[in-house]
Design an enzyme around this catalytic site. Structure first.
Site, PDB file in Angstrom:
ATOM      1  CE1 TYR A 141      -3.322  -2.749   0.907  1.00 41.25           C
ATOM      2  CE2 TYR A 141      -4.555  -0.623   1.197  1.00 41.25           C
ATOM      3  CZ  TYR A 141      -4.693  -2.074   0.827  1.00 41.25           C
ATOM      4  OH  TYR A 141      -5.844  -2.707   0.742  1.00 41.25           O
ATOM      5  CE  LYS A 188       1.693 -18.204  -2.146  1.00 39.60           C
ATOM      6  NZ  LYS A 188       0.672 -19.260  -2.118  1.00 39.60           N
ATOM      7  CG  ASP A 220      -2.321 -20.460  -0.611  1.00 38.16           C
ATOM      8  OD1 ASP A 220      -1.842 -20.239   0.410  1.00 38.16           O
ATOM      9  OD2 ASP A 220      -1.892 -21.244  -1.285  1.00 38.16           O
ATOM     10  CG  ASP A 244      -7.940  -4.754   1.696  1.00 39.47           C
ATOM     11  OD1 ASP A 244      -8.920  -4.032   2.309  1.00 39.47           O
ATOM     12  OD2 ASP A 244      -7.962  -4.944   0.479  1.00 39.47           O
ATOM     13  CG  ASP A 248     -13.677  -6.777   2.291  1.00 39.22           C
ATOM     14  OD1 ASP A 248     -13.485  -6.134   3.366  1.00 39.22           O
ATOM     15  OD2 ASP A 248     -14.037  -6.558   1.297  1.00 39.22           O
TER      16      ASP A 248
HETATM   17  C1  IPM Z   1     -10.370  -0.859   3.943  1.00 42.97           C
HETATM   18  C2  IPM Z   1     -10.665  -0.522   2.518  1.00 42.97           C
HETATM   19  C3  IPM Z   1      -9.463   0.451   2.115  1.00 42.97           C
HETATM   20  C4  IPM Z   1      -8.252  -0.694   2.086  1.00 42.97           C
HETATM   21  C5  IPM Z   1      -9.630   1.274   0.842  1.00 42.97           C
HETATM   22  C6  IPM Z   1     -10.825   1.735   0.586  1.00 42.97           C
HETATM   23  C7  IPM Z   1      -8.432   2.087   0.482  1.00 42.97           C
HETATM   24  O1  IPM Z   1     -10.808  -1.528   1.425  1.00 42.97           O
HETATM   25  O2  IPM Z   1     -10.164  -0.240   4.925  1.00 42.97           O
HETATM   26  O3  IPM Z   1     -10.317  -2.261   4.270  1.00 42.97           O
HETATM   27  O4  IPM Z   1      -7.897  -1.243   1.321  1.00 42.97           O
HETATM   28  O5  IPM Z   1      -7.381  -0.333   3.216  1.00 42.97           O
HETATM   29 MG    MG Z   2     -10.850  -3.577   2.618  1.00 42.26          MG
END
Ligand code: IPM
Ligand code: MG
Length: 352
Positions: A141, A188, A220, A244, A248
């Site tokens: 990032y 990884k 993975d 990240d 999710d």
């Molecule tokens: C998160 C989001 C952010 C990230 C984006 C919106 C930049 O997906 O906070 O997880 O990738 O960190």
């Molecule tokens: Mg995210």
């Protein structure tokens, strides 16, 4: 106690969920004798509209002078096509600029909402409570990125120093000590040199925490294990990009992303608190968004930045009671009749 909170509602539903959180914080403040002062700041799409920049300097500077930051959400299709500028840059600028290297993302399945979990009951029987500790100011990032001169190739560099890895793993270890004392480092290492550094560093850091059980998983495999047997996890410690993606996935397992808070912490007690969900522009301004993720982020703020344990517990208990009593916003309503954003704020305040 008096605390100064920088508030960044941002875009989309940000303003609505923040409004309810501020009401809840004020109610808790009143109950426990604290005064919270709020300074409202712009970041994200709204800041692009008013200043041309996703993160105006004044916003960052004011955040630095505050005791903590409460953020709604940023972004939306309106700002998707401006060359070189994106609302999300505000988030990266805040994380980097405020030195918030550790991102705590709990994935908790609320018993009251377990129908929303997409996994078989036998897999989640007994509940789910995972804490993802994601590195937030390093890795790909923040690495070098660009295109070759002819534009025909591009690169994004994953780079980590031992210093960055070590402070993240220490944070994960400290958190694990207050939980079930089990850390899974996700990497990884069969491919990436930086991942092998994570393993080296973990061996050193966790030697100081003999009570913690440590294991290692390739990312993975970890993503598979999360749906195969999520109850094997307590704390997951990982890099910026793996965190990240896994956060999710973990949020979806709980079935209710509208419920999940997060904390981003630096060296001291300062932190930034925001819901895991995004700005949901399609439902903005309709009083239907679920404010609970932001309200629970407020609770994390009280706990991690202000040391207000009882106050944080009180908010979390009130959320539980509101759910017990059947209050549901549309995202978690199932077949029942939903209430609005503001009414959910009312319900939480009622049970404080
Ligand atoms: C998160 C989001 C952010 C990230 C984006 C919106 C930049 O997906 O906070 O997880 O990738 O960190
Ligand atoms: Mg995210």
């Amino acid at each position: 106690m008096i605390k100064n909170i920088a508030v960044i509602p941002g875009d989309g539903i940000g303003e609505e969920v923040i409004a309810q959180t501020v009401r809840v914080l004020d109610a808790v403040g009143e109950k426990f004798g604290h005064k919270f002062n709020y300074t409202y700041l712009e970041a994200g799409g709204c800041a692009i509209d008013s200043t041309g920049k996703p993160l105006p300097e004044a916003t960052l500077e004011t955040c630095k002078k505050s005791d903590s930051v409460l953020l709604g959400a940023v972004g939306g299709p309106k700002w998707d096509h401006i060359p070189g500028i994106r609302p999300e840059q505000a988030l990266l600028g805040l994380r980097g600029g405020l030195g918030l290297f550790a991102n705590l993302r709990p994935a908790i399945m609320y018993d009251q909402l377990k129908e929303a979990c997409p996994l078989k009951e036998s897999i989640i029987d007994g509940g789910l409570d995972i804490m993802i500790v994601r590195e937030l100011t390093g890795g790909i990032y923040f690495g070098k990125s660009g295109r070759s001169e002819d534009g025909q190739s591009g690169y994004d560099v994953e780079e980590y120093s031992f210093y960055e890895i070590e402070r993240l793993l220490r944070q994960a270890a400290e958190i694990a000590m207050k939980r079930n004392k089990h850390v899974t480092v996700v990497d990884k290492a069969n491919i990436l040199e930086t991942s092998r550094m994570w393993r080296e560093c973990a061996a050193k850091v966790f030697a100081e925490y003999p009570d913690i059980k440590v294991d290692f998983l390739y990312v993975d495999n970890a993503s598979m294990q999360l749906v195969r047997n999520p109850r094997q996890f307590d704390v997951i410690a990982t890099s910026n990009i793996f965190g990240d993606i896994l956060s999710d996935e973990a949020s979806q397992i709980t079935g209710s992303i509208g419920m999940l808070p997060s904390a981003s912490l630096g060296e001291g007690s300062f932190g930034m608190y925001e819901p895991v969900h995004g700005s949901a522009p399609d439902i903005a301004g309709k009083n239907i968004a679920n404010p609970l993720a932001t309200i629970l982020s407020g609770a994390m703020m009280l706990r991690y930045s202000f040391g207000m344990q009882a106050e944080a517990d009180d908010i979390e208990a009130a959320v539980g009671k509101a759910l017990d009593a059947g209050y549901r916003t549309a995202d978690i309503a199932g077949g029942t009749t939903p209430i609005g954003t503001k009414e959910m704020g009312d319900a939480v305040i009622k049970y404080l």
